[in-house]
Each structure stands twice: as C-alpha cells, then as structure tokens.
Design a protein around this motif. Sequence first.
Motif, short mmCIF file in Angstrom:
data_model
loop_
_atom_site.label_atom_id
_atom_site.label_comp_id
_atom_site.label_asym_id
_atom_site.label_seq_id
_atom_site.Cartn_x
_atom_site.Cartn_y
_atom_site.Cartn_z
N PRO A 1 -5.70 16.39 -13.48
CA PRO A 1 -7.06 15.84 -13.38
C PRO A 1 -7.15 14.48 -12.69
O PRO A 1 -8.10 14.21 -11.97
CB PRO A 1 -7.53 15.73 -14.83
CG PRO A 1 -6.55 16.46 -15.66
CD PRO A 1 -5.31 16.68 -14.85
N GLU A 2 -6.15 13.63 -12.88
CA GLU A 2 -6.18 12.29 -12.28
C GLU A 2 -5.95 12.32 -10.77
O GLU A 2 -6.12 11.30 -10.10
CB GLU A 2 -5.14 11.39 -12.94
CG GLU A 2 -5.46 11.04 -14.38
CD GLU A 2 -4.39 10.15 -14.98
OE1 GLU A 2 -4.25 9.01 -14.50
OE2 GLU A 2 -3.71 10.60 -15.92
N LEU A 3 -5.56 13.47 -10.23
CA LEU A 3 -5.28 13.58 -8.80
C LEU A 3 -6.32 14.42 -8.06
O LEU A 3 -6.14 14.73 -6.88
CB LEU A 3 -3.88 14.17 -8.59
CG LEU A 3 -2.73 13.37 -9.22
CD1 LEU A 3 -1.41 14.10 -9.05
CD2 LEU A 3 -2.66 11.96 -8.64
N SER A 4 -7.41 14.75 -8.72
CA SER A 4 -8.40 15.65 -8.13
C SER A 4 -9.08 15.09 -6.88
O SER A 4 -9.56 15.85 -6.04
CB SER A 4 -9.46 16.04 -9.17
OG SER A 4 -10.19 14.89 -9.57
N GLU A 5 -9.10 13.77 -6.74
CA GLU A 5 -9.73 13.14 -5.57
C GLU A 5 -8.71 12.71 -4.51
O GLU A 5 -9.07 12.10 -3.51
CB GLU A 5 -10.57 11.94 -6.00
CG GLU A 5 -11.75 12.30 -6.89
CD GLU A 5 -12.72 13.25 -6.21
OE1 GLU A 5 -13.07 12.99 -5.03
OE2 GLU A 5 -13.12 14.25 -6.84
N GLN B 1 -1.78 10.16 5.23
CA GLN B 1 -2.93 9.88 4.38
C GLN B 1 -2.62 8.79 3.36
O GLN B 1 -1.46 8.60 2.99
CB GLN B 1 -3.40 11.15 3.69
CG GLN B 1 -2.30 11.97 3.10
CD GLN B 1 -2.76 13.36 2.67
OE1 GLN B 1 -2.86 13.60 1.49
NE2 GLN B 1 -3.00 14.25 3.59
N PRO B 2 -3.66 8.09 2.93
CA PRO B 2 -3.46 7.04 1.93
C PRO B 2 -3.26 7.64 0.54
O PRO B 2 -3.71 8.76 0.24
CB PRO B 2 -4.77 6.25 1.99
CG PRO B 2 -5.79 7.23 2.45
CD PRO B 2 -5.06 8.18 3.36
N VAL B 3 -2.59 6.88 -0.30
CA VAL B 3 -2.38 7.22 -1.71
C VAL B 3 -2.80 5.98 -2.50
O VAL B 3 -2.35 4.88 -2.19
CB VAL B 3 -0.90 7.57 -1.99
CG1 VAL B 3 -0.65 7.79 -3.46
CG2 VAL B 3 -0.47 8.80 -1.18
N THR B 4 -3.65 6.15 -3.50
CA THR B 4 -4.07 4.99 -4.29
C THR B 4 -2.95 4.56 -5.22
O THR B 4 -2.00 5.31 -5.47
CB THR B 4 -5.32 5.32 -5.14
OG1 THR B 4 -4.95 6.27 -6.15
CG2 THR B 4 -6.47 5.85 -4.29
N ASP B 5 -3.08 3.34 -5.75
CA ASP B 5 -2.08 2.85 -6.71
C ASP B 5 -1.97 3.80 -7.90
O ASP B 5 -0.85 4.11 -8.34
CB ASP B 5 -2.46 1.45 -7.21
CG ASP B 5 -2.34 0.38 -6.13
OD1 ASP B 5 -1.78 0.65 -5.05
OD2 ASP B 5 -2.82 -0.73 -6.37
N ALA B 6 -3.11 4.25 -8.42
CA ALA B 6 -3.10 5.15 -9.59
C ALA B 6 -2.43 6.47 -9.25
O ALA B 6 -1.63 7.00 -10.04
CB ALA B 6 -4.52 5.37 -10.08
N ARG C 1 0.85 -1.19 0.00
CA ARG C 1 0.00 0.00 0.00
C ARG C 1 0.89 1.24 0.00
O ARG C 1 2.07 1.17 0.33
CB ARG C 1 -0.92 -0.02 1.21
CG ARG C 1 -1.90 -1.21 1.10
CD ARG C 1 -2.86 -1.30 2.24
NE ARG C 1 -3.77 -0.16 2.17
CZ ARG C 1 -4.63 0.13 3.15
NH1 ARG C 1 -4.69 -0.61 4.22
NH2 ARG C 1 -5.44 1.17 3.05
N TYR C 2 0.26 2.35 -0.34
CA TYR C 2 1.00 3.61 -0.47
C TYR C 2 0.38 4.68 0.42
O TYR C 2 -0.82 4.71 0.65
CB TYR C 2 0.99 4.07 -1.93
CG TYR C 2 1.59 3.05 -2.86
CD1 TYR C 2 2.97 2.84 -2.90
CD2 TYR C 2 0.79 2.30 -3.70
CE1 TYR C 2 3.52 1.89 -3.74
CE2 TYR C 2 1.33 1.36 -4.57
CZ TYR C 2 2.69 1.16 -4.57
OH TYR C 2 3.24 0.22 -5.41
#
Length: 139
Positions: free
Chosen positions: A105-109, A121-126, A2-3
Amino acid sequence: MRYWLFKSEPSTWSWDMQVAKGDVGEEWDGVRNYQARNFMRDMAIGDRGFFYHSQKEKAVVGVVEICAEAHPDSTTDDDRWECVDIRAVAPVKTPVTLEQVKAHPELSEMALVKSSRLSVQPVTDAEWQVICAMAGISP
C-alpha cells in the motif's frame, strides 16, 4: 541525497555487467525520453538508485550510486541527449519484484507503478525506506 530507479533489460545490460565495471561505473546511455533525461539532469554525485531488471524478472536487484553528473550521451551526436554514470554499490539480499511493489500500500503511488515504461524515475525517501526493508538492506 535523492533516490532514483534505473530500469534495464538484463539481456542488454545486467546487474552483473554493472558490477563488473567496478568503481569507474558506466554511462547510463541510450535513454531517448525527455522526462527520463530531465531526471538525470537533476541527479548529483552520491545520489543512490535501485537497479531494476525489467522484462521477465521485473525486480529490484541492486543499489547503484551516481558517479558522474549529466553529460552528453556518447552513443549519439544529438546534443539533446544526456546521461549520468552509475556504479554498483551492493546487491540486494532479496530481490523486490514488481508484483510485491504493486501489492504494498505504501508504494501505490510509486513511479514504477504509475509510469511503468519510464526507464529512469525518481524514488521518494519513504519509497526508498520501504523497498530497502523489503530487500533486506540498510537504507
């Protein structure tokens, strides 16, 4: 694996200070937020994280690795607070600023955008993949 992302005020604890701790690493202590504490409880040895300088710089400056799972925080006698130990893995080639993250745009959430005050905080794989590419490092 996990990241994660670890935010630090460089005047208190900087990337250079983290690097100086070597393979032994250092406790990520002093966190007094239940959500951040709970994220640390979810971490496993070998998970990776971004080291983020807050305040003026506001940028991802390095990559760290969890080297000890959640344990009592040595800076308090209050057993509600736990922390992990992290060690520096490598600096990023190009720091990734908060402004750049917000503009992508891919990091807006991303939690860094949505929960900007949260120190762990968590970071998703993407998100990990995108920021690594922006930073010029291999995921």
